[in-house]
Enzyme design. Structure first.
Site, PDB file in Angstrom:
ATOM      1  CG  HIS A  95      73.228   2.946  33.153  1.00 48.66           C
ATOM      2  ND1 HIS A  95      72.704   1.823  33.727  1.00 48.66           N
ATOM      3  CD2 HIS A  95      72.511   3.980  33.650  1.00 48.66           C
ATOM      4  CE1 HIS A  95      71.701   2.169  34.546  1.00 48.66           C
ATOM      5  NE2 HIS A  95      71.568   3.467  34.516  1.00 48.66           N
TER       6      HIS A  95
ATOM      7  CD  GLU B 265      72.987   7.614  35.409  1.00 50.47           C
ATOM      8  OE1 GLU B 265      74.120   7.303  35.819  1.00 50.47           O
ATOM      9  OE2 GLU B 265      71.973   6.923  35.657  1.00 50.47           O
TER      10      GLU B 265
ATOM     11  CG  HIS C  15      75.356   7.670  39.787  1.00 52.88           C
ATOM     12  ND1 HIS C  15      75.429   6.687  40.748  1.00 52.88           N
ATOM     13  CD2 HIS C  15      74.275   7.357  39.016  1.00 52.88           C
ATOM     14  CE1 HIS C  15      74.446   5.800  40.560  1.00 52.88           C
ATOM     15  NE2 HIS C  15      73.728   6.190  39.526  1.00 52.88           N
TER      16      HIS C  15
END
Ligand SMILES: *[C@@H]1O[C@H](CO)[C@@H](O)[C@H](O)[C@H]1NC(C)=O
Ligand SMILES: *[C@@H]1O[C@H](CO)[C@@H](O)[C@H](O)[C@H]1NC(C)=O
Ligand SMILES: *[C@@H]1O[C@H](CO)[C@@H](O)[C@H](O)[C@H]1NC(C)=O
Length: 254
Positions: free
Chosen positions: A66, A113, A117
């Site tokens: 993920h 992502e 992040h």
């Protein structure tokens, strides 16, 4: 008039002070991008499909990535845009081990992502480019080898329930650190949570560490997932009949 001017000034300062007080929290949230640990998040495609209530076509029958998430920071650099070209040579591995389970042909998941992040993880020299961030994540995925570990531990998708504590203890026994297991809570017509994510935590030096520690502000993750309740959980077989991971699975090539 003088007194009146002073009065307004005072009132004005008070308002400014009050405004600052009320917005200090927001200011801290947007300005403070410090974090302590990285979380390698694996998710179970069959549960991802269930969560999105999407008819996935042939979701992978192995745990996929993920993301690699700093624990307490998100969206750290709005001007560092995702550029697919930078990870061209990683694409075959990305498609296999970090697919967008719901939309297999899109790269939007990687963009998300990275921007949410990756731009925070990039504070580390070891992760300070897209290529390093995605490449290192793929290496970690390969090294941690969650799919093989689960198989060796005899934890396979099943029509029977698992106890969450058994899964956590088994993983802790092989990794030597405490993982975090997240579940999709049961919907109205179901009575058991579904295993959704397995998280392994890392230090900034990319060494495994316990995920658990008293955390005043647990990191936000997918809105509908939560830490599993102790007790039974369902590890749903993928739609395809074949379960588990064939031993002949190709290793990622970097
Ligand atoms: C944000 O990203 C841009 C583009 O990569 C870079 O030039 C800049 O230094 C970054 N800012 C911070 C604070 O890291
Ligand atoms: C989407 O993925 C499938 C299967 O991997 C592939 O056959 C197809 O060509 C892809 N389509 C596009 C538009 O990339
Ligand atoms: C991880 O947690 C276990 C169990 O609480 C504890 O015994 C161990 O010391 C912890 N490890 C570290 C590095 O904190």
């Amino acid at each position: 008039m003088k007194p009146r001017g002073l009065h307004s000034l005072l009132l004005g300062s008070l308002c400014v002070a009050f405004y600052c007080l009320c917005h200090a929290d927001n200011f801290l949230k947007s300005g403070n991008h410090e974090w302590k640990k990285l979380i390698m998040v694996h998710h179970w495609p069959a549960t991802v499909c269930k969560e999105i209530e999407n008819e996935c076509t042939e979701p992978p029958d192995y745990w996929t990535i993920h993301g690699l998430w700093p624990d307490k920071a998100e969206d750290c650099n709005g001007s560092w845009h995702f550029n697919l070209d930078e990870i061209k040579d990683l694409l075959p591995a990305m498609k296999e081990y970090w697919p967008d389970v719901v939309h297999p042909n899109r790269s939007h998941f990687w963009k998300h992502e990275w921007e949410k992040h990756g731009t925070c993880a990039a504070q580390l020299d070891s992760l300070n480019s897209e290529k390093k961030y995605f490449g290192t994540s793929l290496h970690l995925y390969e090294d941690l080898d969650l799919n093989s570990m689960l198989q060796k531990l005899g934890i396979r998708p099943s029509l029977n329930y698992y106890q969450i504590s058994d899964i956590k203890d088994a993983l802790a026994s092989v990794y030597g650190v405490i993982p975090k297991v997240q579940c999709l809570p049961p919907k109205q017509d179901e009575d058991v949570q579904l295993i959704a994510q397995i998280e392994l935590c890392l230090t900034k030096g990319l060494q495994l560490r316990n995920c658990s520690e008293p955390e005043p502000h647990p990191p936000a993750s997918s809105p509908t997932l939560s830490v599993c309740d102790e007790g039974p959980a369902f590890y749903p077989p993928p739609r395809r009949a074949q379960v588990g991971l064939p031993n002949s699975r190709k290793r990622p090539v970097f």
